[in-house]
Design a protein around this motif. Structure first.
Motif, PDB file in Angstrom:
ATOM      1  N   THR A 123      -0.210 -11.196   2.609  1.00  0.00           N
ATOM      2  CA  THR A 123       0.509  -9.914   2.430  1.00  0.00           C
ATOM      3  C   THR A 123       0.855  -9.459   3.721  1.00  0.00           C
ATOM      4  O   THR A 123       1.916  -8.799   3.997  1.00  0.00           O
ATOM      5  N   LEU A 124       0.264  -9.547   4.729  1.00  0.00           N
ATOM      6  CA  LEU A 124       0.527  -9.062   6.094  1.00  0.00           C
ATOM      7  C   LEU A 124       1.723  -9.865   6.688  1.00  0.00           C
ATOM      8  O   LEU A 124       2.776  -9.509   6.924  1.00  0.00           O
ATOM      9  N   TYR A 125       1.816 -11.203   6.369  1.00  0.00           N
ATOM     10  CA  TYR A 125       2.995 -12.146   6.598  1.00  0.00           C
ATOM     11  C   TYR A 125       4.047 -11.484   5.868  1.00  0.00           C
ATOM     12  O   TYR A 125       5.259 -11.556   6.588  1.00  0.00           O
ATOM     13  N   CYS A 126       4.107 -11.185   4.792  1.00  0.00           N
ATOM     14  CA  CYS A 126       5.293 -10.621   3.785  1.00  0.00           C
ATOM     15  C   CYS A 126       5.571  -9.458   4.364  1.00  0.00           C
ATOM     16  O   CYS A 126       6.872  -9.073   4.618  1.00  0.00           O
ATOM     17  N   MET A 127       4.698  -8.479   5.055  1.00  0.00           N
ATOM     18  CA  MET A 127       5.259  -7.197   5.527  1.00  0.00           C
ATOM     19  C   MET A 127       6.057  -7.609   6.787  1.00  0.00           C
ATOM     20  O   MET A 127       6.929  -6.692   7.048  1.00  0.00           O
ATOM     21  N   HIS A 128       5.581  -8.587   7.631  1.00  0.00           N
ATOM     22  CA  HIS A 128       6.497  -8.845   8.826  1.00  0.00           C
ATOM     23  C   HIS A 128       7.821  -9.476   8.419  1.00  0.00           C
ATOM     24  O   HIS A 128       8.758  -9.316   9.076  1.00  0.00           O
ATOM     25  N   GLN A 129       7.860 -10.118   7.246  1.00  0.00           N
ATOM     26  CA  GLN A 129       9.112 -10.531   6.805  1.00  0.00           C
ATOM     27  C   GLN A 129      10.060  -9.105   6.517  1.00  0.00           C
ATOM     28  O   GLN A 129      11.406  -9.454   6.674  1.00  0.00           O
ATOM     29  N   LEU A 130       9.548  -8.470   5.831  1.00  0.00           N
ATOM     30  CA  LEU A 130      10.424  -7.096   5.675  1.00  0.00           C
ATOM     31  C   LEU A 130      10.769  -6.494   7.098  1.00  0.00           C
ATOM     32  O   LEU A 130      11.974  -6.127   7.162  1.00  0.00           O
ATOM     33  N   ALA A 283      -7.291  -7.490  -6.820  1.00  0.00           N
ATOM     34  CA  ALA A 283      -7.364  -7.787  -5.212  1.00  0.00           C
ATOM     35  C   ALA A 283      -5.669  -7.187  -4.837  1.00  0.00           C
ATOM     36  O   ALA A 283      -5.625  -6.634  -3.581  1.00  0.00           O
ATOM     37  N   MET A 284      -4.786  -7.632  -5.536  1.00  0.00           N
ATOM     38  CA  MET A 284      -3.244  -7.472  -5.050  1.00  0.00           C
ATOM     39  C   MET A 284      -3.013  -5.781  -5.104  1.00  0.00           C
ATOM     40  O   MET A 284      -2.533  -5.215  -4.178  1.00  0.00           O
ATOM     41  N   TYR A 285      -3.937  -5.093  -5.738  1.00  0.00           N
ATOM     42  CA  TYR A 285      -3.730  -3.567  -5.910  1.00  0.00           C
ATOM     43  C   TYR A 285      -4.422  -3.011  -4.588  1.00  0.00           C
ATOM     44  O   TYR A 285      -3.862  -1.903  -4.269  1.00  0.00           O
ATOM     45  N   VAL A 286      -5.115  -3.842  -3.890  1.00  0.00           N
ATOM     46  CA  VAL A 286      -5.648  -3.391  -2.698  1.00  0.00           C
ATOM     47  C   VAL A 286      -4.338  -3.035  -1.718  1.00  0.00           C
ATOM     48  O   VAL A 286      -4.456  -1.918  -0.898  1.00  0.00           O
ATOM     49  N   PHE A 287      -3.534  -3.762  -1.622  1.00  0.00           N
ATOM     50  CA  PHE A 287      -2.481  -3.612  -0.746  1.00  0.00           C
ATOM     51  C   PHE A 287      -1.474  -2.785  -1.327  1.00  0.00           C
ATOM     52  O   PHE A 287      -0.307  -3.186  -1.457  1.00  0.00           O
ATOM     53  N   GLU A 288      -1.633  -1.661  -1.485  1.00  0.00           N
ATOM     54  CA  GLU A 288      -0.698  -0.662  -2.121  1.00  0.00           C
ATOM     55  C   GLU A 288       0.346  -0.075  -0.989  1.00  0.00           C
ATOM     56  O   GLU A 288       1.077   0.828  -1.578  1.00  0.00           O
ATOM     57  N   GLY A 289       0.184  -0.358   0.355  1.00  0.00           N
ATOM     58  CA  GLY A 289       0.916   0.589   1.081  1.00  0.00           C
ATOM     59  C   GLY A 289       2.200  -0.168   1.547  1.00  0.00           C
ATOM     60  O   GLY A 289       2.970  -0.006   2.627  1.00  0.00           O
ATOM     61  N   THR A 321      -8.123  -4.497   5.793  1.00  0.00           N
ATOM     62  CA  THR A 321      -9.064  -5.642   4.977  1.00  0.00           C
ATOM     63  C   THR A 321     -10.601  -5.546   5.121  1.00  0.00           C
ATOM     64  O   THR A 321     -11.200  -6.005   4.520  1.00  0.00           O
ATOM     65  N   ILE A 322     -10.783  -5.470   6.614  1.00  0.00           N
ATOM     66  CA  ILE A 322     -12.128  -5.393   6.913  1.00  0.00           C
ATOM     67  C   ILE A 322     -13.040  -4.267   6.156  1.00  0.00           C
ATOM     68  O   ILE A 322     -14.028  -4.331   5.579  1.00  0.00           O
ATOM     69  N   VAL A 323     -12.524  -3.090   5.942  1.00  0.00           N
ATOM     70  CA  VAL A 323     -13.065  -2.158   5.277  1.00  0.00           C
ATOM     71  C   VAL A 323     -13.213  -2.574   3.687  1.00  0.00           C
ATOM     72  O   VAL A 323     -14.352  -2.362   3.277  1.00  0.00           O
TER      73      VAL A 323
END
Length: 499
Positions: A123-130, A283-289, A321-323
């Motif tokens: 997901t972080l990689y996809c954010m960097h793609q944006l 788990a995908m719901y976690v990355f809601e931002g 992610t850690i939290v």
């Protein structure tokens, strides 16, 4: 992004070039640097193009209330790196953190954590793609601001295929549609979480407590009244109170769940494959931002500090992610397969401290509803008002606006009343909207934008993107089908439908 990245022009040099109103027009090839822009060939098309961009700028403001709640008034100072980090944390740590123990219960002691960390990296990689597409878009068009939908529209406008060029507006519409879905999904989750928490406490003191739908109906009346507050300045103190309550609630929850745990040898290392879609979707719901990645960056004093290995975005997502992992992992080993849709529902009901925690957390989520609801309303209402109610006077338009607002709220209430199971609602929202926005559309945008010569040596970025897209469609299709199947069983059999 390197200036050496050049898109292949989509149109012939003989066609007329008309750029958006905020892009300087130039016919000099040396100045334009072979940039490909949207093309129109008739005066009517020019007028509609200008109107479209004006509308687009208005629609982009739909995300502004959500960003402003983190960053303050857009006319005020730009944010520092530390402030931006706090905004990212606030934008990503929501009700989903309470549901993560339930998600891990669908994966297992070993498979769950490993898969979660891999999903976090993906997901972080996809954010960097944006961000990469945004930098390319900004450099090529001189537009300093754009959102997720703008990137999809630009991607389709400048690609090689005529069919995609003709439907570029549809690309932005689809992204905005998924943002509406995910935000309304969050609101539906709130309509389950708040009544379920209050009902638990009331049930302890009364043997004649009504069904959860009665509590949801009471919440509906309160939410309709609360939603009439549309000033961010008035809402700011409520948002601050919700943040304080959330932090305090998490501390109380964690001090309880770390005290003991189920013997680890009694927990499955990996669950059966039929449970995985629910895990991935939850788990995908976690990355809601994901929708905040670009707007938050555009508010920074030092936007160059946002990217990079130790940049603000990476640091923020590491912490998120850690939290999530610690809350989810310790919640899972404390309750195992008995983990409910929100970890607060597992807290002892006969202890006044935990009763207070449940109620206060419910209040915090209630106070957040208006902020989450603002985004879909502001995306949808301008489109409806300028096409349907523009011919009426201001007073009548205001009545239509109130009716539309109440109608949307009732839709979120209806979904929650039909499916009063928090885990099922979260997995459905995660499968449909979160998967699409987080891991399907970003790699599609990057692949089309930088095709064919700027996708890494041996096309490694293309191969990675295909893998991410495949995974995204797996979560989207399998997660949606399993979630709907579980929802149907829940409604038909009434098993654990009060979570």
């Amino acid at each position: 992004m390197s200036n050496s990245l050049i898109l292949q022009p989509c149109f012939s040099q003989t066609e007329t070039l008309i750029e958006s109103p905020d892009v300087p027009i130039s016919t000099d090839a040396s100045i334009s640097d072979n940039i490909s822009y949207p093309i129109v060939t008739q005066s009517d098309d020019l007028a509609s193009s200008i109107t479209s961009h004006a509308d687009e700028n208005n629609e982009n403001e739909a995300i502004a209330p959500l960003v402003a709640s983190f960053t303050g008034d857009p006319n005020e100072h730009q944010t520092t790196n530390t402030e931006t980090l706090m905004h990212l944390l606030k934008g990503n740590v929501g009700a989903g953190i309470l549901a993560f123990p339930y998600a891990l219960s669908k994966a297992g002691l070993i498979f769950g954590p490993i898969a979660f960390w891999m999903m976090g990296a993906m997901t972080l990689y996809c954010m960097h793609q944006l961000l990469r597409c945004h930098e390319y878009y900004r450099h090529r068009t001189s537009r300093s601001k754009c959102d997720f939908g703008d990137i999809m529209r630009y991607t389709l406008e400048t690609c090689r295929w005529r069919f995609a060029q003709r439907h570029s507006k549809l690309g932005k519409f689809v992204i905005d549609g998924f943002i509406v879905l995910i935000q309304l999904g969050f609101c539906s989750v709130y309509f389950v979480f708040v009544p379920a928490s209050v009902k638990q406490v009331v049930d302890f003191y009364s043997t004649r407590s009504p069904v959860i739908q009665i509590y949801q109906l009471i919440m509906l009346v309160l939410i309709i009244g609360f939603s009439m507050i549309r000033s961010l300045k008035v809402l700011a103190p409520f948002s601050l109170a919700a943040n304080i309550i959330t932090i305090g609630g998490l501390c109380i929850i964690m001090q309880y769940v770390v005290r003991s745990h189920i013997p680890l040898n009694e927990l499955p290392l990996i669950t059966k494959a039929s449970d995985w879609p629910v895990f991935f979707a939850s788990a995908m719901y976690v990355f809601e931002g994901i929708a905040l990645v670009l707007p938050v960056r555009q508010k920074m004093k030092e936007p160059e500090a946002y990217n990079g290995w130790n940049g603000v975005l990476n640091t923020g997502m590491y912490l998120v992610t850690i939290v999530y992992f610690f809350v989810g992992f310790y919640g899972y080993i404390r309750y195992g397969s008995s983990a409910r849709g929100a970890i607060t529902l597992n807290l002892p009901i006969n202890n006044k401290l935990y009763q207070f925690t449940k109620i206060m957390y419910a209040i915090a989520i209630f106070l957040t509803y208006n902020l989450q609801f603002y985004v879909p309303f502001t995306l949808l209402w301008p489109r409806i008002s300028r096409k349907i109610v523009y011919k009426y006077n201001n007073r009548t338009q205001a009545k239509f606006e109130h009716a539309f607002r109440i109608g949307l709220i009732i839709i979120t209430f209806g979904i929650a009343a039909l499916i009063p199971n928090l885990g099922l609602v979260i997995s459905l929202v995660g499968a449909i909207a979160s998967a699409a926005l987080s891991v399907i559309f970003p790699p599609i945008c990057e692949t089309i934008t930088f095709w064919p010569n700027n996708l890494g040596r041996f096309k490694w970025q293309l191969i990675l993107n295909l893998f991410i897209i495949t995974f995204g469609f797996y979560v989207f299709i399998a997660g949606t089908s399993v979630s709907i199947s579980n929802i149907v069983a829940c409604i038909r059999e009434g098993t654990r439908c009060d979570d």
